[in-house]
Motif scaffolding. Structure first.
Motif, PDB file in Angstrom:
ATOM      1  N   GLN A 198      40.315  13.506  82.716  1.00  0.00           N
ATOM      2  CA  GLN A 198      40.794  12.879  83.929  1.00  0.00           C
ATOM      3  C   GLN A 198      42.311  12.841  83.880  1.00  0.00           C
ATOM      4  OE1 GLN A 198      39.096  11.704  86.703  1.00  0.00           O
ATOM      5  NE2 GLN A 198      41.137  11.341  87.566  1.00  0.00           N
ATOM      6  N   MET A 199      42.942  13.455  84.860  1.00  0.00           N
ATOM      7  CA  MET A 199      44.397  13.556  84.889  1.00  0.00           C
ATOM      8  C   MET A 199      44.922  12.796  86.096  1.00  0.00           C
ATOM      9  SD  MET A 199      44.886  17.542  83.765  1.00  0.00           S
ATOM     10  CE  MET A 199      44.335  18.166  85.342  1.00  0.00           C
ATOM     11  N   ASP A 200      45.621  11.720  85.843  1.00  0.00           N
ATOM     12  CA  ASP A 200      46.225  10.905  86.892  1.00  0.00           C
ATOM     13  C   ASP A 200      47.745  10.960  86.769  1.00  0.00           C
ATOM     14  OD1 ASP A 200      43.640   8.562  86.149  1.00  0.00           O
ATOM     15  OD2 ASP A 200      43.686   9.973  87.829  1.00  0.00           O
ATOM     16  N   GLY A 201      48.428  10.631  87.852  1.00  0.00           N
ATOM     17  CA  GLY A 201      49.884  10.637  87.804  1.00  0.00           C
ATOM     18  C   GLY A 201      50.460  11.982  87.425  1.00  0.00           C
ATOM     19  N   LEU A 202      49.883  13.030  87.983  1.00  0.00           N
ATOM     20  CA  LEU A 202      50.308  14.378  87.600  1.00  0.00           C
ATOM     21  C   LEU A 202      51.765  14.652  87.964  1.00  0.00           C
ATOM     22  CD1 LEU A 202      47.031  16.245  88.499  1.00  0.00           C
ATOM     23  CD2 LEU A 202      48.171  16.315  86.276  1.00  0.00           C
ATOM     24  N   LYS A 203      52.409  15.427  87.102  1.00  0.00           N
ATOM     25  CA  LYS A 203      53.810  15.789  87.268  1.00  0.00           C
ATOM     26  C   LYS A 203      53.927  17.307  87.348  1.00  0.00           C
ATOM     27  CE  LYS A 203      55.183  11.895  84.306  1.00  0.00           C
ATOM     28  NZ  LYS A 203      55.922  11.508  83.071  1.00  0.00           N
ATOM     29  N   PRO A 204      54.999  17.821  87.961  1.00  0.00           N
ATOM     30  CA  PRO A 204      55.166  19.285  88.006  1.00  0.00           C
ATOM     31  C   PRO A 204      55.136  19.920  86.615  1.00  0.00           C
ATOM     32  CG  PRO A 204      56.646  18.245  89.555  1.00  0.00           C
ATOM     33  CD  PRO A 204      56.003  17.130  88.775  1.00  0.00           C
ATOM     34  N   GLU A 205      55.608  19.224  85.615  1.00  0.00           N
ATOM     35  CA  GLU A 205      55.600  19.777  84.255  1.00  0.00           C
ATOM     36  C   GLU A 205      54.209  19.841  83.636  1.00  0.00           C
ATOM     37  OE1 GLU A 205      57.514  17.257  85.410  1.00  0.00           O
ATOM     38  OE2 GLU A 205      57.781  15.680  83.876  1.00  0.00           O
ATOM     39  N   ASP A 206      53.210  19.314  84.316  1.00  0.00           N
ATOM     40  CA  ASP A 206      51.818  19.456  83.860  1.00  0.00           C
ATOM     41  C   ASP A 206      51.212  20.784  84.314  1.00  0.00           C
ATOM     42  OD1 ASP A 206      51.359  15.990  84.614  1.00  0.00           O
ATOM     43  OD2 ASP A 206      51.634  16.871  82.622  1.00  0.00           O
ATOM     44  N   THR A 207      51.942  21.536  85.136  1.00  0.00           N
ATOM     45  CA  THR A 207      51.459  22.824  85.622  1.00  0.00           C
ATOM     46  C   THR A 207      51.236  23.781  84.455  1.00  0.00           C
ATOM     47  OG1 THR A 207      52.542  22.600  87.768  1.00  0.00           O
ATOM     48  CG2 THR A 207      52.032  24.836  87.021  1.00  0.00           C
ATOM     49  N   ALA A 208      50.021  24.299  84.359  1.00  0.00           N
ATOM     50  CA  ALA A 208      49.652  25.183  83.250  1.00  0.00           C
ATOM     51  C   ALA A 208      48.206  25.630  83.440  1.00  0.00           C
ATOM     52  CB  ALA A 208      49.792  24.459  81.913  1.00  0.00           C
ATOM     53  N   VAL A 209      47.798  26.570  82.602  1.00  0.00           N
ATOM     54  CA  VAL A 209      46.373  26.889  82.483  1.00  0.00           C
ATOM     55  C   VAL A 209      45.816  25.986  81.382  1.00  0.00           C
ATOM     56  CG1 VAL A 209      44.646  28.630  81.956  1.00  0.00           C
ATOM     57  CG2 VAL A 209      46.721  29.265  83.207  1.00  0.00           C
ATOM     58  N   TYR A 210      44.756  25.272  81.711  1.00  0.00           N
ATOM     59  CA  TYR A 210      44.143  24.337  80.783  1.00  0.00           C
ATOM     60  C   TYR A 210      42.888  24.954  80.168  1.00  0.00           C
ATOM     61  CZ  TYR A 210      47.245  20.578  82.191  1.00  0.00           C
ATOM     62  OH  TYR A 210      48.360  19.783  82.404  1.00  0.00           O
ATOM     63  N   TYR A 211      42.793  24.837  78.856  1.00  0.00           N
ATOM     64  CA  TYR A 211      41.674  25.383  78.104  1.00  0.00           C
ATOM     65  C   TYR A 211      40.990  24.255  77.304  1.00  0.00           C
ATOM     66  CZ  TYR A 211      44.213  29.801  78.729  1.00  0.00           C
ATOM     67  OH  TYR A 211      44.872  30.884  79.250  1.00  0.00           O
ATOM     68  N   CYS A 212      39.701  24.418  77.094  1.00  0.00           N
ATOM     69  CA  CYS A 212      39.015  23.534  76.161  1.00  0.00           C
ATOM     70  C   CYS A 212      38.438  24.393  75.038  1.00  0.00           C
ATOM     71  CB  CYS A 212      37.923  22.717  76.840  1.00  0.00           C
ATOM     72  SG  CYS A 212      36.628  23.661  77.644  1.00  0.00           S
ATOM     73  N   ALA A 213      38.280  23.770  73.890  1.00  0.00           N
ATOM     74  CA  ALA A 213      37.766  24.480  72.729  1.00  0.00           C
ATOM     75  C   ALA A 213      37.164  23.464  71.768  1.00  0.00           C
ATOM     76  CB  ALA A 213      38.876  25.260  72.038  1.00  0.00           C
ATOM     77  N   LYS A 214      36.271  23.920  70.911  1.00  0.00           N
ATOM     78  CA  LYS A 214      35.643  23.013  69.959  1.00  0.00           C
ATOM     79  C   LYS A 214      36.262  23.192  68.576  1.00  0.00           C
ATOM     80  CE  LYS A 214      31.766  25.814  68.303  1.00  0.00           C
ATOM     81  NZ  LYS A 214      32.167  25.742  66.888  1.00  0.00           N
ATOM     82  N   ASP A 215      36.277  22.127  67.810  1.00  0.00           N
ATOM     83  CA  ASP A 215      36.765  22.204  66.441  1.00  0.00           C
ATOM     84  C   ASP A 215      35.924  23.194  65.643  1.00  0.00           C
ATOM     85  OD1 ASP A 215      37.417  21.474  63.641  1.00  0.00           O
ATOM     86  OD2 ASP A 215      38.438  19.785  64.580  1.00  0.00           O
ATOM     87  N   LEU A 216      36.563  23.913  64.769  1.00  0.00           N
ATOM     88  CA  LEU A 216      35.831  24.887  63.963  1.00  0.00           C
ATOM     89  C   LEU A 216      34.901  24.212  62.962  1.00  0.00           C
ATOM     90  CD1 LEU A 216      38.657  27.496  63.313  1.00  0.00           C
ATOM     91  CD2 LEU A 216      36.739  27.673  64.917  1.00  0.00           C
ATOM     92  N   LEU A 217      35.174  22.947  62.660  1.00  0.00           N
ATOM     93  CA  LEU A 217      34.356  22.204  61.715  1.00  0.00           C
ATOM     94  C   LEU A 217      33.448  21.234  62.469  1.00  0.00           C
ATOM     95  CD1 LEU A 217      37.072  21.357  59.035  1.00  0.00           C
ATOM     96  CD2 LEU A 217      35.446  23.259  59.045  1.00  0.00           C
ATOM     97  N   ALA A 218      32.170  21.223  62.110  1.00  0.00           N
ATOM     98  CA  ALA A 218      31.227  20.329  62.757  1.00  0.00           C
ATOM     99  C   ALA A 218      31.402  18.895  62.246  1.00  0.00           C
ATOM    100  CB  ALA A 218      29.799  20.790  62.500  1.00  0.00           C
ATOM    101  N   LYS A 219      31.220  17.946  63.151  1.00  0.00           N
ATOM    102  CA  LYS A 219      31.264  16.511  62.815  1.00  0.00           C
ATOM    103  C   LYS A 219      32.498  16.158  61.985  1.00  0.00           C
ATOM    104  CE  LYS A 219      26.362  15.762  63.466  1.00  0.00           C
ATOM    105  NZ  LYS A 219      25.098  15.182  62.959  1.00  0.00           N
ATOM    106  N   TYR A 220      33.667  16.617  62.445  1.00  0.00           N
ATOM    107  CA  TYR A 220      34.934  16.383  61.766  1.00  0.00           C
ATOM    108  C   TYR A 220      35.953  15.903  62.770  1.00  0.00           C
ATOM    109  CZ  TYR A 220      38.991  17.179  58.786  1.00  0.00           C
ATOM    110  OH  TYR A 220      40.134  17.012  58.056  1.00  0.00           O
ATOM    111  N   TRP A 221      36.681  14.881  62.414  1.00  0.00           N
ATOM    112  CA  TRP A 221      37.713  14.315  63.300  1.00  0.00           C
ATOM    113  C   TRP A 221      39.056  14.404  62.585  1.00  0.00           C
ATOM    114  CZ3 TRP A 221      39.145  13.711  67.877  1.00  0.00           C
ATOM    115  CH2 TRP A 221      40.089  12.757  68.280  1.00  0.00           C
ATOM    116  N   ARG A 222      39.955  15.174  63.186  1.00  0.00           N
ATOM    117  CA  ARG A 222      41.247  15.425  62.544  1.00  0.00           C
ATOM    118  C   ARG A 222      42.205  14.241  62.705  1.00  0.00           C
ATOM    119  NH1 ARG A 222      41.414  20.740  61.029  1.00  0.00           N
ATOM    120  NH2 ARG A 222      39.659  21.915  61.875  1.00  0.00           N
ATOM    121  N   GLY A 223      42.088  13.537  63.806  1.00  0.00           N
ATOM    122  CA  GLY A 223      42.941  12.375  64.035  1.00  0.00           C
ATOM    123  C   GLY A 223      44.289  12.718  64.645  1.00  0.00           C
TER     124      GLY A 223
END
Length: 132
Positions: A86-111
């Motif tokens: 959810q993106m609120d208060g968008l700014k011109p500098e937020d302009t980009a192509v947005y990608y999602c991806a999964k961590d290569l390690l299962a059940k791991y949180w990098r922090g």
């Protein structure tokens, strides 16, 4: 199997968009989003891909880039195998192509210190354009 981002578009500064990320192709139990932390990254023209936000495999932990903290909210619905941004208060500098991806390690949180090389299953991104 890749993660597919959708929901981008053209919006005026100050507006909002909600991006969705889900699996494309065949879904295997080992690729359930509930087993992996998922990150959102973005890439503007002429710039390197940068981290935006991440949610842990459990959905209980989140992390944000300083540039979007307080404006963007990441969440996941494991039942729907979908992650949202959810993106609120968008700014011109937020302009980009947005990608999602999964961590290569299962059940791991990098922090912290998310880099794109630690993530995989990249799909086609979704364009977000914020006009001033």
């Amino acid at each position: 199997v890749q993660l597919q981002a959708s929901g981008g578009g053209l919006v005026q500064a100050g507006g909002s968009l909600r991006l969705s990320c889900t699996t494309s192709g065949r879904t295997f139990s080992s690729f359930s989003i509930s087993s992996f932390s998922v990150g959102w990254f973005r890439q503007a023209p002429g710039k390197e891909r940068e981290f935006v936000a991440a949610v842990s495999w459990s959905g209980l932990s989140t992390s944000y880039a300083d540039s979007v903290k307080g404006r963007f909210t990441i969440s996941k619905d494991n039942g729907k195998n979908t992650v949202y941004l959810q993106m609120d208060g968008l700014k011109p500098e937020d302009t980009a192509v947005y990608y999602c991806a999964k961590d290569l390690l299962a059940k791991y949180w990098r922090g912290t210190n998310y880099v794109s090389r630690d993530f995989g299953s990249w799909g086609q991104g979704t364009q977000v354009t914020v006009s001033s």
